[in-house]
Design a protein around this motif. Structure first.
Motif, short mmCIF file in Angstrom:
data_model
loop_
_atom_site.label_atom_id
_atom_site.label_comp_id
_atom_site.label_asym_id
_atom_site.label_seq_id
_atom_site.Cartn_x
_atom_site.Cartn_y
_atom_site.Cartn_z
N TYR A 133 46.59 22.43 16.17
CA TYR A 133 45.14 22.39 16.37
C TYR A 133 44.82 21.84 17.75
CZ TYR A 133 44.84 17.31 15.61
OH TYR A 133 44.97 15.95 15.72
N SER A 134 43.62 22.07 18.20
CA SER A 134 43.27 21.77 19.59
C SER A 134 42.57 20.42 19.70
CB SER A 134 42.36 22.86 20.15
OG SER A 134 41.13 22.88 19.45
N GLY A 135 42.55 19.91 20.94
CA GLY A 135 41.80 18.71 21.25
C GLY A 135 42.68 17.50 21.51
N GLY A 136 42.12 16.51 22.23
CA GLY A 136 42.81 15.25 22.46
C GLY A 136 44.01 15.37 23.36
N VAL A 137 44.98 14.48 23.15
CA VAL A 137 46.23 14.47 23.91
C VAL A 137 47.37 14.69 22.94
CG1 VAL A 137 47.75 13.18 25.45
CG2 VAL A 137 45.26 12.81 25.57
N GLU A 138 48.16 15.72 23.18
CA GLU A 138 49.32 16.01 22.34
C GLU A 138 50.60 15.87 23.14
OE1 GLU A 138 50.13 20.18 21.41
OE2 GLU A 138 48.31 20.71 22.52
N TRP A 139 51.69 15.57 22.42
CA TRP A 139 52.98 15.30 23.04
C TRP A 139 53.94 16.43 22.69
CZ3 TRP A 139 51.15 11.37 25.62
CH2 TRP A 139 50.25 10.50 25.02
N ASN A 140 54.31 17.23 23.68
CA ASN A 140 55.11 18.43 23.42
C ASN A 140 56.55 18.23 23.87
OD1 ASN A 140 53.12 20.37 22.34
ND2 ASN A 140 52.11 19.98 24.30
N ILE A 141 57.45 18.23 22.89
CA ILE A 141 58.88 18.08 23.13
C ILE A 141 59.60 19.19 22.37
CG2 ILE A 141 59.04 16.43 21.21
CD1 ILE A 141 61.40 15.12 22.67
N GLY A 142 60.72 19.66 22.91
CA GLY A 142 61.48 20.71 22.23
C GLY A 142 61.83 21.83 23.16
N THR A 143 60.95 22.82 23.22
CA THR A 143 61.14 23.95 24.12
C THR A 143 59.76 24.50 24.47
OG1 THR A 143 62.42 25.97 24.50
CG2 THR A 143 61.36 25.75 22.35
N THR A 144 59.72 25.50 25.35
CA THR A 144 58.46 26.02 25.86
C THR A 144 57.49 26.36 24.74
OG1 THR A 144 59.65 26.96 27.74
CG2 THR A 144 57.42 27.79 27.32
N GLY A 145 56.36 25.70 24.72
CA GLY A 145 55.35 25.92 23.69
C GLY A 145 54.88 24.60 23.10
N HIS A 146 53.99 24.70 22.12
CA HIS A 146 53.49 23.51 21.43
C HIS A 146 54.52 23.04 20.41
CE1 HIS A 146 49.42 23.75 23.12
NE2 HIS A 146 49.52 25.08 22.98
N THR A 147 54.75 21.75 20.37
CA THR A 147 55.80 21.15 19.58
C THR A 147 55.72 21.50 18.09
OG1 THR A 147 56.75 19.03 18.88
CG2 THR A 147 54.39 19.06 19.32
N THR A 148 56.87 21.51 17.44
CA THR A 148 56.92 21.72 15.98
C THR A 148 56.36 20.52 15.24
OG1 THR A 148 59.15 20.81 15.80
CG2 THR A 148 58.96 23.18 16.22
N LEU A 149 56.11 19.42 15.94
CA LEU A 149 55.59 18.20 15.31
C LEU A 149 54.07 18.09 15.45
CD1 LEU A 149 58.32 15.76 16.66
CD2 LEU A 149 58.06 16.50 14.29
#
Length: 664
Positions: A133-149
């Motif tokens: 979902y959108s908004g705020g600050v998200e932490w993306n780890i893993g590989t290119t794209g939005h995190t599985t978490l």
């Protein structure tokens, strides 16, 4: 006037929420979709270091993570656990149960919200594993794209901060890369800038590819300008080309104003090596959010949806009606999101980020002199938060990164506890307690301690498979019953040993009381290896077996039936077996048939049956494909174009690429 001490407290935030729903029980065996790919010509023109890191270490599949595609569009008020960090300047609201996202960054003296704060939690198919979902600050780890978490709970606790107060620590075990990470958030009592210390550790005896981007959603208006200290950027426009372009003007328009671009695009800013790393989004009055960091976090990016119909449609889709749009300013370890860096064996990577308000002279910020705008922002940032102060805060935080938590605030998954139990690795500061081990980890704990993977106690779709080399080794030496052969095949498939995976599944099939999971895996293997007819046969046989075996209408069985039914219909349609596709459709639950994804599938089935008028009626009745994926929205336009020459109705138009079918 005395400064009030910073406080850390738990609270409850009530928002309209569309539930994520159950995980898809079918293991994601197919290759990860590639939305950020480049053609050969673009690759050849890149700098050598960027080309080396481009696509380096991308996982073959999403395994061991499962897809989250069972959500809808029906929202209802729900209570969300939240953590508030507050001083006289800022009130920071964090949602530990939703990826540790910073939901709000409220500047108290002015009453301004520094982030785009989404008023709803509406999952959409943008994460690597679906729901995001959108908004705020998200932490993306893993590989290119939005995190599985993105929609997962993280561990959270209060920890002594470097300045003697309290900070909030978030941590988890990221499963795509098998890497533990932590995020420490603290707010000095006299500061208007939130400090965020991030550390990723590699407990393995091998180097591991690492991807990290902090994505910051900011409110978007016609006067919003994104400023970063760069004269060039790498432009990616979802057309397989990464092009170096000038900043701010490109193709006759100032692209630092997000709404002046028609189509969605990424701009990765080329910040000079020795320059301070920062990015801001400022409104027409020169007010907004500033983000800066230590130099390890070198990349900066602007993502914009654009002013075109598809981008505006996505904006409305992701939030509530009549809310303003947003853009994203981002910061990452590499120059672009197509790259990965390496974290050495037994090593770690850490850095410090800072988030806070910034006020600059609006005339200069929005003037025609880009160099002057950058200099104005940098001087204001230097006055508000000197670069040396950021570097000092980082050095002071490093010893505190190992400090043990003193007060639990939230609990994440049990996967880290399982990995710590297996390896015995010591991770000061981020305890993965054995009390967090749950039902999903139970069979793997048994494999670890007894050498055998236990059969499920009741007939149910298989649980998730662990695929890392050490777990694969244990499966290979475990007793070779059908259940173990199934999981072993999944692990071998993930490792790229397709032939051995097929042999394991075929061995298991000979004696399996539950045949459909093995048949489905073999169907995917056939399809990936260019045998669509055999894949259709096996997929249909798997669906038949599932319908005979399923015990109830519980969410796990319903999720399995929907997922396998959809896969089977799609491959039957591709192989021209329309009558059999209709027979599968007839056995889906009515509630599944009513979902938007399946209404679109019905339109395709009707088209294949030679019934275009009935297919058109499905569109006229209206439906919403809740799990419509980024980059796959063109399917709506493709099906519509097969029905009529009329323009695609706005309610079905999510296309972000000007080359998509039926572009207005």
């Amino acid at each position: 006037m005395a400064t009030t001490a910073t406080t850390v407290r738990r609270t409850v935030l009530t928002l309209p929420v569309a539930p994520v729903g159950p995980a898809n029980p079918l293991p994601p065996l197919r290759p990860l979709p590639v939305h950020h790919s480049l053609d050969d010509r673009s690759r050849a023109e890149l700098p050598r270091d960027m080309a080396r890191q481009l696509g380096h270490g991308r996982p073959r599949t999403l395994l061991p993570v499962r897809l989250l595609d069972g959500y809808g569009r029906d929202r209802a008020p729900a209570d969300l656990d939240a953590i508030v960090i507050e001083n006289d300047h800022l009130k920071v609201t964090v949602l530990p149960g939703l990826g540790g996202r910073i939901h709000s960054l409220h500047h108290k003296p002015t009453g301004r919200e520094l982030l785009y704060r989404n008023p709803v939690v509406q999952p959409a198919g943008f994460a690597l594993n679906g729901a995001w979902y959108s908004g705020g600050v998200e932490w993306n780890i893993g590989t290119t794209g939005h995190t599985t978490l993105a929609m997962a709970p993280l561990h959270a606790a209060a920890v002594p901060a470097p300045d003697g107060g309290e900070m909030v620590r978030l941590w988890e075990w990221e499963r795509l890369r098998d890497l533990p990470f932590q995020i420490d958030l603290w707010l000095p009592a006299d500061s208007a800038f939130l400090r965020v210390g991030v550390r990723v550790r590699n407990p393995h005896e091998r180097a591991v590819p690492l991807y990290w981007w902090s994505n910051i959603a900011v409110a978007e208006t016609p006067t919003t300008r994104v400023v970063a200290p760069a004269d060039e950027a790498w432009h990616f426009g979802y057309a397989r080309a990464l092009t170096r372009v000038p900043v701010p003007d490109y193709r006759g328009e100032d692209r630092t104003y997000p709404l002046r671009s028609e189509h969605a695009a990424d701009y990765f800013y080329e910040i000079p090596a020795g320059g301070r790393k920062w990015i801001t989004a400022l409104d027409g009055h020169g007010h907004g959010l500033a983000h800066t960091s230590t130099d390890t976090l070198r990349g900066r990016k602007l993502f914009l949806w654009g002013s075109g119909r598809g981008g505006r449609r996505w904006q409305r889709w992701l939030t509530a009606p009549d809310t303003p749009g947003y853009a994203e300013i981002q910061a990452g370890l590499a120059r672009t999101q197509l790259e990965h860096v390496r974290i050495p064996e037994g090593g770690d990577i850490s850095w410090l980020e800072c988030y806070g308000p910034l006020d600059a002279d609006s005339g200069t910020v929005h003037g025609n002199n880009w160099a002057a705008a950058c200099a104005e922002v940098e001087s204001r940032l230097a006055a508000a938060l000197p670069r040396a102060e950021v570097d000092t805060a980082y050095r002071e935080w490093l010893p505190a990164a190992d400090t043990e938590p003193v007060r639990t605030l939230a609990t994440g998954s049990g996967w880290g506890a399982l990995e710590q139990l297996r390896s015995g690795v010591k991770l000061p500061g981020t305890p993965f307690d054995a009390s967090t081990l749950g039902d999903e980890q139970a069979p793997w704990r048994a494999l670890l301690t007894t050498g055998a993977l236990p059969e499920p106690r009741r007939v149910t779709p298989p649980g998730p498979t662990l695929v890392a080399p050490h777990w694969r080794d244990m499966l290979e030496t475990a007793p070779a019953d059908p259940h173990t052969e199934y999981h072993l095949g999944v692990a071998q498939w993930h490792a790229g040993d397709r032939a051995q995976a097929v042999r394991s599944w075929e061995r298991g099939l000979a004696l399996a009381p539950s045949r459909w999971p093995l048949l489905r895996a073999l169907a995917v293997a056939d399809d990936e290896d260019g045998h669509p007819e055999r894949a259709a046969d096996r997929s249909l046989e798997a669906f038949d077996d599932l319908c005979q075996e399923r015990r109830d209408d519980g969410e796990t069985w319903s999720a399995a039936t929907a997922a396998l039914g959809r896969e089977t219909i799609e491959i039957l349609l591709r192989t021209g077996r329309t009558g059999e596709a209709r027979s599968v459709w007839a056995r889906l639950r009515p509630a599944v048939q009513r979902r938007g994804r399946f209404r679109l599938l019905l339109a395709r089935l009707l088209l294949a049956e030679g019934r275009p008028a009935d297919a058109r009626a499905v569109f006229d009745e209206g439906f919403e494909v809740a799990d419509l994926q980024e980059g796959a929205a063109r399917e709506l336009g493709t099906v519509w174009a097969a029905l009529t020459d009329e323009p695609l109705p706005e309610e079905y138009d999510y296309r972000m690429n000007p080359g998509d079918p039926d572009t207005p």
